[in-house]
Write a protein that holds these residues in place. Sequence first.
Motif, PDB file in Angstrom:
ATOM      1  N   HIS A 113       4.137  12.917   0.441  1.00 20.33           N
ATOM      2  CA  HIS A 113       3.775  14.162   0.930  1.00 20.33           C
ATOM      3  C   HIS A 113       1.750  13.757   1.570  1.00 20.33           C
ATOM      4  CE1 HIS A 113       6.075  16.833  -1.832  1.00 20.33           C
ATOM      5  NE2 HIS A 113       7.050  16.184  -1.014  1.00 20.33           N
ATOM      6  N   LEU A 114       1.204  14.468   2.922  1.00 21.80           N
ATOM      7  CA  LEU A 114       0.502  14.341   3.417  1.00 21.80           C
ATOM      8  C   LEU A 114      -0.285  16.085   3.117  1.00 21.80           C
ATOM      9  CD1 LEU A 114       1.261  12.493   6.424  1.00 21.80           C
ATOM     10  CD2 LEU A 114       1.012  11.155   4.448  1.00 21.80           C
ATOM     11  N   THR A 115      -1.603  15.267   2.922  1.00 20.69           N
ATOM     12  CA  THR A 115      -2.673  16.755   3.181  1.00 20.69           C
ATOM     13  C   THR A 115      -2.786  17.095   4.179  1.00 20.69           C
ATOM     14  OG1 THR A 115      -4.618  15.364   3.356  1.00 20.69           O
ATOM     15  CG2 THR A 115      -4.012  15.766   0.753  1.00 20.69           C
ATOM     16  N   LYS A 116      -2.258  18.510   4.225  1.00 17.63           N
ATOM     17  CA  LYS A 116      -2.566  19.520   5.573  1.00 17.63           C
ATOM     18  C   LYS A 116      -4.189  18.818   7.150  1.00 17.63           C
ATOM     19  CE  LYS A 116       0.657  22.949   4.762  1.00 17.63           C
ATOM     20  NZ  LYS A 116       1.571  22.798   5.441  1.00 17.63           N
ATOM     21  N   SER A 117      -5.171  19.145   5.775  1.00 16.37           N
ATOM     22  CA  SER A 117      -6.289  19.330   6.604  1.00 16.37           C
ATOM     23  C   SER A 117      -6.487  17.969   6.723  1.00 16.37           C
ATOM     24  CB  SER A 117      -7.599  19.457   5.671  1.00 16.37           C
ATOM     25  OG  SER A 117      -7.355  18.446   4.535  1.00 16.37           O
ATOM     26  N   THR A 118      -6.108  16.153   6.197  1.00 15.80           N
ATOM     27  CA  THR A 118      -6.515  15.142   6.928  1.00 15.80           C
ATOM     28  C   THR A 118      -4.760  14.552   6.732  1.00 15.80           C
ATOM     29  OG1 THR A 118      -6.685  14.764   4.545  1.00 15.80           O
ATOM     30  CG2 THR A 118      -8.916  15.265   5.300  1.00 15.80           C
ATOM     31  N   ALA A 119      -3.810  14.494   7.287  1.00 15.09           N
ATOM     32  CA  ALA A 119      -2.816  13.470   7.088  1.00 15.09           C
ATOM     33  C   ALA A 119      -2.993  12.496   8.053  1.00 15.09           C
ATOM     34  CB  ALA A 119      -1.903  14.993   8.340  1.00 15.09           C
ATOM     35  N   ALA A 120      -3.556  12.406   9.236  1.00 17.16           N
ATOM     36  CA  ALA A 120      -3.726  11.470   9.578  1.00 17.16           C
ATOM     37  C   ALA A 120      -4.306   9.986   8.596  1.00 17.16           C
ATOM     38  CB  ALA A 120      -4.367  10.843  11.103  1.00 17.16           C
ATOM     39  N   ASP A 121      -5.824  10.229   7.978  1.00 19.21           N
ATOM     40  CA  ASP A 121      -6.349   9.747   7.619  1.00 19.21           C
ATOM     41  C   ASP A 121      -4.912   9.539   6.308  1.00 19.21           C
ATOM     42  OD1 ASP A 121      -8.464   9.815   8.750  1.00 19.21           O
ATOM     43  OD2 ASP A 121      -9.650  11.169   7.458  1.00 19.21           O
ATOM     44  N   ASP A 122      -4.281  10.373   5.586  1.00 20.05           N
ATOM     45  CA  ASP A 122      -3.528  10.183   4.635  1.00 20.05           C
ATOM     46  C   ASP A 122      -2.462   9.423   4.653  1.00 20.05           C
ATOM     47  OD1 ASP A 122      -5.139  12.077   3.023  1.00 20.05           O
ATOM     48  OD2 ASP A 122      -3.420  13.421   2.954  1.00 20.05           O
ATOM     49  N   ALA A 123      -2.052   9.097   5.672  1.00 20.65           N
ATOM     50  CA  ALA A 123      -0.502   8.368   6.452  1.00 20.65           C
ATOM     51  C   ALA A 123      -1.694   6.555   6.934  1.00 20.65           C
ATOM     52  CB  ALA A 123      -0.017   8.692   7.846  1.00 20.65           C
ATOM     53  N   LEU A 124      -3.087   6.614   7.390  1.00 26.46           N
ATOM     54  CA  LEU A 124      -3.325   5.191   7.129  1.00 26.46           C
ATOM     55  C   LEU A 124      -3.669   4.501   6.134  1.00 26.46           C
ATOM     56  CD1 LEU A 124      -5.732   5.949  10.711  1.00 26.46           C
ATOM     57  CD2 LEU A 124      -3.587   4.899  10.302  1.00 26.46           C
ATOM     58  N   GLY A 125      -3.684   5.834   4.933  1.00 32.13           N
ATOM     59  CA  GLY A 125      -4.482   5.300   3.967  1.00 32.13           C
ATOM     60  C   GLY A 125      -3.397   4.316   3.537  1.00 32.13           C
ATOM     61  N   VAL A 126      -1.857   5.549   3.114  1.00 31.85           N
ATOM     62  CA  VAL A 126      -0.512   4.870   2.979  1.00 31.85           C
ATOM     63  C   VAL A 126      -0.713   3.354   3.422  1.00 31.85           C
ATOM     64  CG1 VAL A 126       2.408   5.129   3.154  1.00 31.85           C
ATOM     65  CG2 VAL A 126       0.205   6.968   2.737  1.00 31.85           C
ATOM     66  N   LEU A 127      -0.596   3.298   4.606  1.00 32.00           N
ATOM     67  CA  LEU A 127      -0.291   1.902   5.610  1.00 32.00           C
ATOM     68  C   LEU A 127      -1.102   1.052   4.273  1.00 32.00           C
ATOM     69  CD1 LEU A 127      -0.416   2.970   8.969  1.00 32.00           C
ATOM     70  CD2 LEU A 127       1.950   2.030   7.921  1.00 32.00           C
ATOM     71  N   ALA A 128      -2.384   1.307   4.649  1.00 29.65           N
ATOM     72  CA  ALA A 128      -3.766  -0.050   3.426  1.00 29.65           C
ATOM     73  C   ALA A 128      -3.438  -0.199   2.076  1.00 29.65           C
ATOM     74  CB  ALA A 128      -5.173   1.183   3.481  1.00 29.65           C
ATOM     75  N   ALA A 129      -2.654   0.941   1.715  1.00 29.77           N
ATOM     76  CA  ALA A 129      -2.716   0.810   0.127  1.00 29.77           C
ATOM     77  C   ALA A 129      -1.176  -0.374   0.269  1.00 29.77           C
ATOM     78  CB  ALA A 129      -1.449   1.646  -0.093  1.00 29.77           C
ATOM     79  N   ASP A 130      -0.054  -0.074   1.522  1.00 27.65           N
ATOM     80  CA  ASP A 130       0.865  -0.963   1.361  1.00 27.65           C
ATOM     81  C   ASP A 130       0.248  -2.246   1.908  1.00 27.65           C
ATOM     82  OD1 ASP A 130       3.779  -1.052   1.418  1.00 27.65           O
ATOM     83  OD2 ASP A 130       3.408  -2.420   3.665  1.00 27.65           O
ATOM     84  N   ALA A 131      -0.994  -2.490   2.496  1.00 27.35           N
ATOM     85  CA  ALA A 131      -1.231  -3.943   2.582  1.00 27.35           C
ATOM     86  C   ALA A 131      -1.645  -4.631   1.766  1.00 27.35           C
ATOM     87  CB  ALA A 131      -2.306  -3.053   4.235  1.00 27.35           C
ATOM     88  N   ILE A 132      -2.327  -3.314   0.914  1.00 25.46           N
ATOM     89  CA  ILE A 132      -3.188  -4.120  -0.452  1.00 25.46           C
ATOM     90  C   ILE A 132      -2.603  -5.209  -1.314  1.00 25.46           C
ATOM     91  CG2 ILE A 132      -4.987  -3.441  -2.030  1.00 25.46           C
ATOM     92  CD1 ILE A 132      -6.471  -1.318  -0.742  1.00 25.46           C
ATOM     93  N   HIS A 133      -1.175  -3.684  -0.969  1.00 28.12           N
ATOM     94  CA  HIS A 133      -0.203  -4.444  -2.007  1.00 28.12           C
ATOM     95  C   HIS A 133       0.499  -5.747  -1.639  1.00 28.12           C
ATOM     96  CE1 HIS A 133       3.057  -4.264  -4.833  1.00 28.12           C
ATOM     97  NE2 HIS A 133       3.878  -4.344  -4.540  1.00 28.12           N
ATOM     98  N   ILE A 134       0.845  -5.875  -0.861  1.00 31.67           N
ATOM     99  CA  ILE A 134       1.533  -7.640  -0.349  1.00 31.67           C
ATOM    100  C   ILE A 134       0.829  -8.705  -0.229  1.00 31.67           C
ATOM    101  CG2 ILE A 134       2.580  -7.687   1.317  1.00 31.67           C
ATOM    102  CD1 ILE A 134       4.530  -6.700   0.314  1.00 31.67           C
ATOM    103  N   LEU A 135      -0.712  -7.843   0.607  1.00 32.07           N
ATOM    104  CA  LEU A 135      -2.024  -9.343   0.509  1.00 32.07           C
ATOM    105  C   LEU A 135      -2.867  -9.325  -0.326  1.00 32.07           C
ATOM    106  CD1 LEU A 135      -3.184  -7.412   3.590  1.00 32.07           C
ATOM    107  CD2 LEU A 135      -1.712  -9.793   4.245  1.00 32.07           C
ATOM    108  N   GLY A 136      -2.358  -8.905  -1.468  1.00 30.48           N
ATOM    109  CA  GLY A 136      -2.935  -9.155  -2.729  1.00 30.48           C
ATOM    110  C   GLY A 136      -2.236  -9.231  -4.295  1.00 30.48           C
ATOM    111  N   GLY A 137      -1.037  -9.280  -3.423  1.00 23.60           N
ATOM    112  CA  GLY A 137      -0.117  -9.185  -4.621  1.00 23.60           C
ATOM    113  C   GLY A 137       0.524 -10.015  -4.733  1.00 23.60           C
TER     114      GLY A 137
END
Length: 184
Positions: A113-137
Amino acid sequence: MAEEIRRVFRMDNEVLAFRFTATVSDRASLAPRERLTDPARLETWLRATGLEVAEASPADLKKAVGLREAIYRIGSAIAAGEQPDSKAVRILNTVAAAGHAKPALEHGLAGWHLTKSTAADDALGVLAADAIHILGGPDRNHIKNCEGPGCAGLFLDTSRGANRRWCSMNTCGNKVKKMRFAEP
């Protein structure tokens, strides 16, 4: 729409963050090809991955490309056994912290679920969190760059012998096999 997405983007990487880095193709060639050419293309890619945003701006596209390149530089450094660039790590962490997406289970599938006001930042945040999980896991030692001609895409080698060489057998692996078959 699905056919257009497959024609424009490579969506065959099992790791979301690495699928995002594949929005540049032929990275190791003399003419890499940018697939995120405008904000509408970013919207299309995000929609295809379940991170639908109503509208992406030129600034969102710039942020997305910066994040993509940071993920790629960190992943490639890890694949080479090197220390990741601190600037790339800072970009990754900053983008991850800016997102406010919430995980959700809908119709039996994981989503966001993305917020209406910052949907693009939220989507990019999901991508960054996924990267952190893989790159640092725990799987970070299984990150590789594709050996396909001109590719150099990132992938996670989960093969039994840890000897996978291509990001995808259907694309890069087939290219290599066809080249070998054509050799005299």
